[in-house]
Design an enzyme around this catalytic site. Structure first.
Site: not given
Ligand code: G6P
Length: 466
Positions: A157, A365
């Protein structure tokens, strides 16, 4: 139809429509799973004194989630450590923030093994397995070691960095090698795909027998670019909800005779918030005649608070937002509203709908779904303008946005001026093209393209034949 098993660090069980909060991955995955009889496996978000591997399995709205608790040390070394202090900064070009600690690497290896061991008994022979994001790169290797022969795909992602950046990671070859235990690896854009190919060809001594296929480490791998999108039909429904309409009315009333500029991001150093705040400050300084006509609202829910870099940036943003209001506010008016609260997605949809400008300026991003939701929320007869970082994956698709270099407060200030002065005909022209892309390249198109490619990916467990 094969069952789909989705694996990601964070699992978001289905909420009532609109209740979810920001965080693109979990939102997109729940949309992707809704139409599949499948399973979503990952971390519960909780810790226990000692890892047990006990699964909490629940089914809600047709989506079955299976989550497992981790140990305190796993949280420190795997989630806060290798994932968020090593890989996240590195993949976002912040080598200055990347920490290389052997203990983090060990935690990452341990947790991936634990996930594989917990997941393996749930896998049936025909299942397609789809693993997500930088937390779980070695998972296919660990599943293969347990004898799992199913097709396994991986989607990243976040950006895949340029070779010169990736090679600063100690042990980079092992991480890259782990990618070759998948049948298919997907990236958000061709830029990230090309960066991976470049590494494989020039650093790992690999080859590219045909477009979309790489050979290295004695294995062959299918690769592709699959830009993620929003759940367009669901978002359109949400926009009509009472909560969204109420929020739009509230924001419209709060900004009578003024234009709303909106930013919504997790509070993360990759999002370019400091530069964005300075861009707005510069805009106010350069355009005294337009000052009182604008209100900027930045929503930035706090994130990953145990990691120092996140605490530090929070402190800097607090200071900067105070400085801007201190400098430009009047007794009856202030230009900047900075909010660390988390909002429901339907409320955010309403806020986007009331805004004249969407300011989405990450320094790096993978994609950025806020940009797409902002576009989807606009009134077709009087749409707002999207200002978008050229370094967001979304910039590859959203060409009709005002593209800026997010490192330059001056470019941001100029784009703000241009967006606020743009006539309706140009706004409609740009927005129509953006909206068409956001609708067409949505989360369903993304899921179907990836799962379709994975279903067709040739089993290539055997060592390289030719
Ligand atoms: C980004 C990453 C995700 C992650 C999200 C939220 O979008 O690509 O893998 O889940 O941020 O971050 P967190 O650490 O709260 O899961």
């Amino acid at each position: 139809m094969s069952r789909l098993i989705v694996v990601s660090n964070r699992v978001n069980p289905p909420h009532a429509a609109g209740e979810e909060t920001v965080g693109g991955l979990a939102m997109a995955l729940s949309a992707a799973l809704r139409e599949y009889s499948g399973l979503w496996f990952g971390w519960s978000g909780k810790t226990v004194p000692a890892f047990t591997g006990a699964l909490d399995i629940q089914t809600q709205d047709g989506v079955t989630t299976a989550v497992v608790d981790l140990e305190e040390a796993d949280l420190d070394e795997y989630y806060n450590g290798y994932a968020n202090k090593t890989l996240w900064p590195l993949f976002h070009y912040r080598t200055d923030l990347a920490a290389y600690d052997r203990v983090y690497g060990e935690g990452y290896t341990r947790v991936n093994k634990r996930f594989a061991e917990t997941l393996a008994p749930l896998i049936e022979p025909d299942d397609l397995i789809w693993v997500h994001d930088y937390h779980l790169i070695p998972l296919a290797r660990d599943l293969r070691n347990l004898g799992i022969k199913n097709r396994i795909g991986f989607f990243l992602h976040v950006p895949w960095p340029a070779r010169q950046v990736f090679t600063t990671l100690p042990g980079h070859a092992l991480l890259a090698q782990a990618m070759f235990d998948y049948d298919l690896v997907g990236f958000q854009t061709t830029e990230f795909l090309q960066a991976f190919e470049e590494y494989v060809l020039n650093e790992a001594g690999g080859s590219q027998p045909e477009p979309g296929r790489l050979k290295a480490f004695g294995r062959s791998l299918q690769v592709g670019a699959f830009p993620i999108g929003i759940d367009a039909p669901e978002f359109a429904r949400m926009l009509k909800s009472a909560k969204a309409r109420r929020m739009r009315d509230l924001m419209t009333a709060a900004t009578v005779f003024r234009n709303l500029v909106i930013g919504v991001d997790r509070l993360d150093y990759s999002k370019g918030l400091e530069e964005r705040f300075m861009g707005f400050e510069r805009f106010l300084a350069d355009n005294p005649d337009m000052r009182r006509e604008v209100l900027m609202l930045q929503i930035a829910p706090v994130s990953r608070e145990s990691v120092d870099a996140y605490q530090e940036i929070r402190g800097r943003l607090d200071a900067l937002s105070g400085r801007i209001n201190g400098e430009f506010s009047d007794v009856d008016w202030n230009p900047f509203r900075y909010v660390n609260k988390n909002y429901r997605r339907d409320e955010l949809a309403g806020i986007y709908g009331a805004a004249r400008v969407g300011l989405v300026t990450p320094l790096r991003d993978g994609m950025n779904l806020v940009a797409k939701e902002f576009v989807a929320a606009q009134n077709p007869d009087d749409p707002g303008v999207l200002i978008l970082s050229r370094f967001a994956g979304a910039a590859r698709q959203l060409r009709q946005a005002l593209l800026v270099n997010p490192n330059s407060p001056e470019e941001i200030a100029d784009a703000l001026k241009r967006a606020l002065a743009m006539d309706k005909a140009e706004r409609i022209r740009r927005w129509s093209a953006l909206f068409e892309t956001v609708q067409r390249e949505d989360v369903t198109a993304w899921r179907d393209a990836f799962v379709g490619a994975l279903a067709e990916a040739k089993q290539r467990r055997a060592a390289l034949a030719s």
